[in-house]
Design a protein around this motif. Structure first.
Motif, short mmCIF file in Angstrom:
data_model
loop_
_atom_site.label_atom_id
_atom_site.label_comp_id
_atom_site.label_asym_id
_atom_site.label_seq_id
_atom_site.Cartn_x
_atom_site.Cartn_y
_atom_site.Cartn_z
N ALA A 35 0.84 -1.19 0.00
CA ALA A 35 0.00 0.00 0.00
C ALA A 35 0.87 1.25 0.00
O ALA A 35 2.10 1.15 0.04
CB ALA A 35 -0.90 -0.01 1.24
N ASN A 36 0.24 2.40 -0.05
CA ASN A 36 0.97 3.65 0.15
C ASN A 36 0.13 4.60 0.98
O ASN A 36 -1.06 4.35 1.21
CB ASN A 36 1.42 4.27 -1.19
N ARG A 37 0.76 5.67 1.45
CA ARG A 37 0.13 6.50 2.48
C ARG A 37 -0.86 7.53 1.93
O ARG A 37 -1.31 8.40 2.67
CB ARG A 37 1.21 7.19 3.33
N ASP A 104 3.85 1.65 -8.49
CA ASP A 104 4.67 1.42 -9.68
C ASP A 104 4.81 -0.07 -9.97
O ASP A 104 4.96 -0.47 -11.12
CB ASP A 104 6.08 2.01 -9.47
N TRP A 105 4.80 -0.88 -8.90
CA TRP A 105 5.03 -2.31 -9.08
C TRP A 105 3.94 -3.12 -8.43
O TRP A 105 3.33 -2.71 -7.45
CB TRP A 105 6.38 -2.71 -8.45
N PHE A 128 8.54 -9.05 -8.61
CA PHE A 128 7.79 -7.85 -8.92
C PHE A 128 7.67 -7.64 -10.42
O PHE A 128 8.55 -8.03 -11.19
CB PHE A 128 8.46 -6.62 -8.30
N GLU A 130 6.39 -4.48 -13.26
CA GLU A 130 6.03 -3.06 -13.34
C GLU A 130 4.55 -2.95 -13.72
O GLU A 130 4.07 -3.64 -14.61
CB GLU A 130 6.93 -2.38 -14.39
N THR A 156 10.11 13.14 -2.63
CA THR A 156 10.64 13.42 -1.30
C THR A 156 11.91 14.29 -1.38
O THR A 156 12.46 14.64 -0.34
CB THR A 156 10.96 12.12 -0.53
N ILE B 28 8.37 0.24 3.23
CA ILE B 28 9.26 -0.04 2.10
C ILE B 28 10.13 1.19 1.83
O ILE B 28 11.32 1.09 1.59
CB ILE B 28 8.43 -0.39 0.84
N ARG B 32 5.58 4.05 0.88
CA ARG B 32 5.03 2.72 0.61
C ARG B 32 5.23 1.80 1.81
O ARG B 32 6.23 1.91 2.52
CB ARG B 32 5.73 2.09 -0.59
N LYS B 114 11.94 8.09 -1.43
CA LYS B 114 10.99 7.34 -2.25
C LYS B 114 11.71 6.65 -3.39
O LYS B 114 12.47 7.29 -4.13
CB LYS B 114 9.94 8.32 -2.80
N MET B 115 11.47 5.36 -3.54
CA MET B 115 12.12 4.60 -4.62
C MET B 115 11.50 5.01 -5.95
O MET B 115 10.30 5.22 -6.05
CB MET B 115 11.93 3.11 -4.40
N LYS B 116 12.32 5.11 -6.97
CA LYS B 116 11.84 5.54 -8.29
C LYS B 116 12.14 4.47 -9.32
O LYS B 116 13.12 3.74 -9.21
CB LYS B 116 12.54 6.85 -8.67
N LYS B 117 11.26 4.43 -10.34
CA LYS B 117 11.56 3.56 -11.48
C LYS B 117 12.81 4.09 -12.17
O LYS B 117 12.99 5.30 -12.31
CB LYS B 117 10.37 3.57 -12.45
N GLY B 121 12.69 -0.80 -16.37
CA GLY B 121 11.62 -1.77 -16.12
C GLY B 121 12.01 -2.77 -15.04
O GLY B 121 11.22 -3.64 -14.68
N PRO B 123 12.52 -4.28 -11.47
CA PRO B 123 11.84 -4.04 -10.20
C PRO B 123 12.83 -3.64 -9.12
O PRO B 123 14.04 -3.82 -9.28
CB PRO B 123 11.22 -5.40 -9.89
N PRO B 124 12.31 -3.08 -8.04
CA PRO B 124 13.19 -2.73 -6.93
C PRO B 124 13.73 -4.02 -6.29
O PRO B 124 13.05 -5.03 -6.29
CB PRO B 124 12.26 -2.01 -5.96
N LEU B 126 13.99 -5.59 -3.29
CA LEU B 126 13.58 -5.61 -1.88
C LEU B 126 14.19 -6.83 -1.21
O LEU B 126 14.10 -7.94 -1.72
CB LEU B 126 12.06 -5.69 -1.75
#
Lengths: 230, 230
Positions: A35-37, A104-105, A128, A130, A156, B28, B32, B114-117, B121, B123-124, B126
């Motif tokens: 989720a996100n805030r 995003d994912w 994950f 996209e 941010t 995250i 997120r 904040k993680m960005k794309k 393509g 994925p992060p 994690l």
């Protein structure tokens, strides 16, 4: 009634505008999700302000913590892919305001049963993928593209620079950018401090209530769509 | 007052009971997080039912969607690690009821920005770490272990078998097990259908309101703690 008269007299009378709002939830398994805030407060306020100017509003919302506004067509979704489907179903529109905080994912290997610890201490192997880019998809439509496409950028750090890059990359007309660092209290809060990036440059607004941001943005949208076609 | 008299006359008068409730959120990045569908309704109802029997209740709650009950000491937390800290701070207690849906894993490399794309393509990346096991930690305490430790098991299949395994593995006294398959509507809903597993076996209760489950469970706890020490 007085309200009906007010609506039918607004500068956006007869215009169909799409607003997306809230977070998306991306399932990990039947009980867990990412989720996100986002509370949905800013998108909800924008939809209400456009309605107040007479627009016919389709409001596509993820699982937000604030209730949708009255007097708009509400479409509830959970995931980014469901949101894209709902957006494409709502077209054609004259303006599309993408205020939702879309994940995003997503988890590519979401489980149908609740994932369990296997006793080894090994973490789950989440893969994950996209998500579809709703803003870019609509911005880059040929025939049927909304006359005005507005994206949002929640950053941010380096807010204005990332937002200008995002506008160019996505192909939208405006970006409404804000700083969602926890210290600002903006995400989930009642105030916002936004910078509007359009083809002419950047315009920063003082910090103000999200309702006031919505009213000013709705007035700017009405001006952009012009009175000619009404 | 009448209420004070009622409370002071309850069978749990003078007993200190800990109840955990709600989901945990595991960050995250600044915007997120990983969540689960627990509303906190069952834990909140249990805390209220124990209070109604005269107990002094410490209520440690994650970010639940239902409000905490009145008349209990509320400690709000977000993550599993914060919940363990709050639980350990609340000890000693005579009974501990772990109704919270605690995340098994957290993101080990949560980002400060904040993680960005990145445009590829990809994925992060994690990385996950196993969270502390609050139920097992308290169940396996030597000196200072609560006289009664109750765990919850939310399963989507083979509920009774997994719950009995869980009771043995964690070292708790009772497990309150339920089926959280989406089709049951229990997680986030108003009803529950539970099976209580203790040292004598399994006892299944008919589906009933979460308030009624709470009243019956509170009565069973009062019986277990006994009148002798009151």
């Amino acid at each position: 009634a007085a309200i009906d008269t007010a609506l039918s007299d607004g500068p956006l009378k007869g215009r169909h505008i799409l607003v997306t709002s809230g977070p998306t939830h991306e399932p990990i398994d039947p009980v867990r999700y990412i989720a996100n805030r986002s509370s949905g407060a800013q998108g909800t306020a924008i939809a209400g302000a456009l309605r107040d100017l007479g627009a016919t509003v389709t409001f596509v919302t993820g699982p937000a913590t604030v209730a949708p506004p009255a007097g708009v067509r509400v479409v509830k979704v959970e995931t980014a892919r469901e949101m894209l489907d709902a957006v494409q179903t709502a077209l054609p529109v004259e303006a599309a305001i993408f205020a939702a905080a879309v994940a995003d994912w997503r988890v590519a290997n979401a489980a149908e049963r609740k994932m369990k610890k296997d006793g080894t201490g090994a973490p789950p192997a989440l893969e994950f993928a996209e998500n579809p880019d709703i803003l870019a998809t609509v911005s880059k439509m040929g025939e049927g593209r909304p006359g005005l496409v507005v994206g949002f950028a929640a950053e941010t750090h380096d807010v204005a620079r990332f937002a200008a890059d995002k506008r160019a990359r996505k192909g939208c007309d405006w970006i409404v950018a804000n700083d969602v660092s926890p210290a600002t209290g903006i995400m989930g809060g009642t105030e916002n401090a936004v910078t509007i990036i359009d083809e002419t440059g950047a315009e920063s607004w003082d910090r103000m209530g999200k309702q006031e941001v919505a009213r000013r943005l709705a007035a700017r949208i009405a001006e952009s769509l012009g009175a000619a076609g009404a």
